[in-house]
Design a protein around this motif. Structure first.
Motif, PDB file in Angstrom:
ATOM      1  N   THR A 162       4.119  -1.584   4.383  1.00 42.21           N
ATOM      2  CA  THR A 162       4.520  -3.147   4.074  1.00 42.21           C
ATOM      3  C   THR A 162       4.837  -3.851   5.126  1.00 42.21           C
ATOM      4  OG1 THR A 162       7.068  -3.805   2.599  1.00 42.21           O
ATOM      5  CG2 THR A 162       7.457  -2.519   4.782  1.00 42.21           C
ATOM      6  N   GLY A 163       5.348  -4.930   5.216  1.00 40.02           N
ATOM      7  CA  GLY A 163       5.639  -6.543   6.716  1.00 40.02           C
ATOM      8  C   GLY A 163       4.756  -6.964   6.220  1.00 40.02           C
ATOM      9  N   ASP A 164       3.561  -7.044   5.276  1.00 38.29           N
ATOM     10  CA  ASP A 164       2.686  -8.461   5.745  1.00 38.29           C
ATOM     11  C   ASP A 164       3.662  -9.698   4.213  1.00 38.29           C
ATOM     12  OD1 ASP A 164       1.330  -9.680   5.323  1.00 38.29           O
ATOM     13  OD2 ASP A 164      -0.681  -8.480   3.873  1.00 38.29           O
ATOM     14  N   PRO A 165       3.936 -10.616   4.902  1.00 38.09           N
ATOM     15  CA  PRO A 165       4.016 -11.983   4.190  1.00 38.09           C
ATOM     16  C   PRO A 165       3.741 -12.044   2.719  1.00 38.09           C
ATOM     17  CG  PRO A 165       3.844 -12.415   6.048  1.00 38.09           C
ATOM     18  CD  PRO A 165       3.484 -11.400   6.680  1.00 38.09           C
ATOM     19  N   THR A 166       2.214 -11.945   3.440  1.00 42.56           N
ATOM     20  CA  THR A 166       0.776 -11.963   2.355  1.00 42.56           C
ATOM     21  C   THR A 166       0.763 -11.061   0.774  1.00 42.56           C
ATOM     22  OG1 THR A 166      -0.506 -10.976   3.330  1.00 42.56           O
ATOM     23  CG2 THR A 166      -0.422 -13.169   3.883  1.00 42.56           C
ATOM     24  N   GLY A 167       1.319 -10.370   1.789  1.00 40.88           N
ATOM     25  CA  GLY A 167       1.165  -9.108   0.457  1.00 40.88           C
ATOM     26  C   GLY A 167       0.088  -8.219   0.126  1.00 40.88           C
ATOM     27  N   THR A 168      -1.126  -8.501   1.082  1.00 40.44           N
ATOM     28  CA  THR A 168      -2.482  -8.123   1.211  1.00 40.44           C
ATOM     29  C   THR A 168      -2.860  -7.023   1.798  1.00 40.44           C
ATOM     30  OG1 THR A 168      -3.808  -9.809   2.754  1.00 40.44           O
ATOM     31  CG2 THR A 168      -3.462 -10.413   0.059  1.00 40.44           C
ATOM     32  N   GLY A 169      -2.065  -6.915   3.035  1.00 40.25           N
ATOM     33  CA  GLY A 169      -2.483  -6.174   4.030  1.00 40.25           C
ATOM     34  C   GLY A 169      -3.145  -6.914   4.838  1.00 40.25           C
ATOM     35  N   MET A 170      -3.563  -8.394   4.988  1.00 44.24           N
ATOM     36  CA  MET A 170      -4.427  -7.950   5.629  1.00 44.24           C
ATOM     37  C   MET A 170      -3.321  -9.746   6.534  1.00 44.24           C
ATOM     38  SD  MET A 170      -6.757  -7.026   4.993  1.00 44.24           S
ATOM     39  CE  MET A 170      -8.045  -8.341   5.752  1.00 44.24           C
TER      40      MET A 170
ATOM     41  N   LYS B 259       7.117   2.152  -5.272  1.00 46.09           N
ATOM     42  CA  LYS B 259       5.899   2.169  -6.812  1.00 46.09           C
ATOM     43  C   LYS B 259       4.926   2.690  -5.807  1.00 46.09           C
ATOM     44  CE  LYS B 259       8.081  -1.255 -10.035  1.00 46.09           C
ATOM     45  NZ  LYS B 259       7.818  -2.552 -10.183  1.00 46.09           N
ATOM     46  N   ARG B 260       3.739   3.714  -6.598  1.00 47.20           N
ATOM     47  CA  ARG B 260       2.695   3.612  -5.668  1.00 47.20           C
ATOM     48  C   ARG B 260       1.754   3.239  -7.050  1.00 47.20           C
ATOM     49  NH1 ARG B 260       7.008   6.824  -4.514  1.00 47.20           N
ATOM     50  NH2 ARG B 260       6.230   8.977  -3.668  1.00 47.20           N
ATOM     51  N   GLY B 261       0.653   3.091  -5.246  1.00 50.58           N
ATOM     52  CA  GLY B 261      -0.800   2.671  -6.041  1.00 50.58           C
ATOM     53  C   GLY B 261      -1.309   3.223  -6.601  1.00 50.58           C
ATOM     54  N   GLU B 262      -3.120   2.681  -6.875  1.00 56.99           N
ATOM     55  CA  GLU B 262      -3.713   2.903  -7.444  1.00 56.99           C
ATOM     56  C   GLU B 262      -4.373   4.332  -6.448  1.00 56.99           C
ATOM     57  OE1 GLU B 262      -6.497   0.263  -7.276  1.00 56.99           O
ATOM     58  OE2 GLU B 262      -5.261  -1.259  -8.595  1.00 56.99           O
ATOM     59  N   GLU B 263      -4.853   5.342  -7.206  1.00 59.28           N
ATOM     60  CA  GLU B 263      -5.512   6.555  -6.466  1.00 59.28           C
ATOM     61  C   GLU B 263      -6.463   6.036  -5.417  1.00 59.28           C
ATOM     62  OE1 GLU B 263      -5.993  10.743  -6.029  1.00 59.28           O
ATOM     63  OE2 GLU B 263      -4.223   9.514  -7.132  1.00 59.28           O
ATOM     64  N   GLY B 264      -6.126   6.472  -4.363  1.00 58.75           N
ATOM     65  CA  GLY B 264      -7.894   6.437  -3.371  1.00 58.75           C
ATOM     66  C   GLY B 264      -7.374   5.960  -2.484  1.00 58.75           C
ATOM     67  N   SER B 265      -7.102   3.901  -3.288  1.00 58.48           N
ATOM     68  CA  SER B 265      -6.793   2.352  -2.301  1.00 58.48           C
ATOM     69  C   SER B 265      -5.047   2.654  -1.670  1.00 58.48           C
ATOM     70  CB  SER B 265      -7.258   1.557  -2.952  1.00 58.48           C
ATOM     71  OG  SER B 265      -6.144   1.139  -3.830  1.00 58.48           O
ATOM     72  N   GLY B 266      -3.846   2.477  -2.806  1.00 57.62           N
ATOM     73  CA  GLY B 266      -3.375   2.770  -2.684  1.00 57.62           C
ATOM     74  C   GLY B 266      -2.704   1.075  -3.073  1.00 57.62           C
ATOM     75  N   THR B 267      -2.989   0.431  -2.912  1.00 55.07           N
ATOM     76  CA  THR B 267      -3.419  -0.507  -4.124  1.00 55.07           C
ATOM     77  C   THR B 267      -1.949  -1.010  -4.669  1.00 55.07           C
ATOM     78  OG1 THR B 267      -5.132  -1.869  -2.894  1.00 55.07           O
ATOM     79  CG2 THR B 267      -3.542  -3.246  -3.945  1.00 55.07           C
TER      80      THR B 267
ATOM     81  N   ARG C 174       1.486  -1.546  -0.025  1.00 54.36           N
ATOM     82  CA  ARG C 174      -0.095  -0.247  -0.489  1.00 54.36           C
ATOM     83  C   ARG C 174       1.256   1.474   0.051  1.00 54.36           C
ATOM     84  NH1 ARG C 174      -3.285   2.554   4.672  1.00 54.36           N
ATOM     85  NH2 ARG C 174      -4.652   3.901   3.465  1.00 54.36           N
ATOM     86  N   VAL C 175       0.868   1.995  -1.431  1.00 60.82           N
ATOM     87  CA  VAL C 175       1.496   3.560  -0.890  1.00 60.82           C
ATOM     88  C   VAL C 175       0.439   4.586  -1.762  1.00 60.82           C
ATOM     89  CG1 VAL C 175       4.235   3.886  -2.553  1.00 60.82           C
ATOM     90  CG2 VAL C 175       3.387   1.806  -1.757  1.00 60.82           C
ATOM     91  N   MET C 176       0.977   5.476  -0.728  1.00 66.67           N
ATOM     92  CA  MET C 176      -0.586   6.278  -1.483  1.00 66.67           C
ATOM     93  C   MET C 176       0.684   7.920  -1.518  1.00 66.67           C
ATOM     94  SD  MET C 176      -3.115   5.803   1.332  1.00 66.67           S
ATOM     95  CE  MET C 176      -4.863   6.538   0.297  1.00 66.67           C
ATOM     96  N   GLU C 177       0.704   8.046  -3.201  1.00 65.81           N
ATOM     97  CA  GLU C 177       1.043   9.047  -2.843  1.00 65.81           C
ATOM     98  C   GLU C 177       0.884  10.555  -1.925  1.00 65.81           C
ATOM     99  OE1 GLU C 177       4.396  11.919  -4.559  1.00 65.81           O
ATOM    100  OE2 GLU C 177       3.651   9.981  -5.745  1.00 65.81           O
ATOM    101  N   GLY C 178       2.051  10.926  -1.404  1.00 68.72           N
ATOM    102  CA  GLY C 178       1.895  12.006  -0.434  1.00 68.72           C
ATOM    103  C   GLY C 178       1.580  11.841   0.952  1.00 68.72           C
TER     104      GLY C 178
END
Length: 179
Positions: free
Chosen positions: A80-88, A158-166, A71-75
């Motif tokens: 990070t830190g989730d081994p599943t890469g999902t944020g869960m 790398k930045r994620g999608e606008e809004g979610s940051g995914t 999850r990377v959100m501009e501004g």
């Protein structure tokens, strides 16, 4: 003879003191190797001793090696830190109690990610991109570190999608260790 023996004993104490001081200073920085270069984080056990100990434990186990910035959100921040890469996901260790402080969130501040439950931080963390983007987190999320070098490499994540940051094709932490 007594004078010489006293000198030897004093020298041994000096060496032992220097070694102990060096050992205490060791292990106060977390290094994250990214594809773009190294990021060095000054750990803050004075603010969050349990969180710092957790991060050091996980880094020593190699837990963070290869983990994605999911999850990377501009501004705002990179998480990070989730081994599943999902944020869960998280580590197998129990969640940590909140260690909130009034240390201000600013550019390069590293905080523990959590759910709505203040006592749910585990292995996930985030790094703030700006002073203003994260200022509202002060007192709400545990601060456990501050980037002291390599922030230009964090800026290249790398930045994620606008809004979610995914992030569709996320960068990873190549290697993470304590020095």
């Amino acid at each position: 003879m007594v004078r010489r023996l006293s000198f030897v004993v004093a020298s041994l104490f000096a060496v032992a003191f220097a070694a102990a001081t060096s050992a205490n200073a060791a292990g106060d920085k977390l290094v994250i190797e990214l594809p773009s270069g190294k990021v060095v984080i000054q750990l803050r056990p004075d603010l969050a001793p349990k969180h710092v100990e957790r991060v050091k434990t996980l880094a020593a186990e190699g837990f963070y090696n290869g983990v994605k910035w999911h999850r990377v959100m501009e501004g705002f921040m990179a998480q990070t830190g989730d081994p599943t890469g999902t944020g869960m996901g998280g580590s197998k260790l129990p969640d940590l109690p909140a260690e909130f402080s009034q240390e201000p969130y600013k550019r390069g501040t590293v905080g523990a990610a959590r759910t709505a439950d203040p006592n749910s931080a585990n292995s996930q963390f985030f790094i703030c991109f700006t002073d203003t983007g994260c200022s509202g987190l002060t007192g709400q999320y545990t601060v456990w570190g501050q980037v002291i070098s390599g922030m230009e490499n964090v800026d290249k994540i790398k930045r994620g999608e606008e809004g979610s940051g995914t992030v569709t094709d996320p960068d990873t932490m190549v290697k993470v260790y304590v020095e």
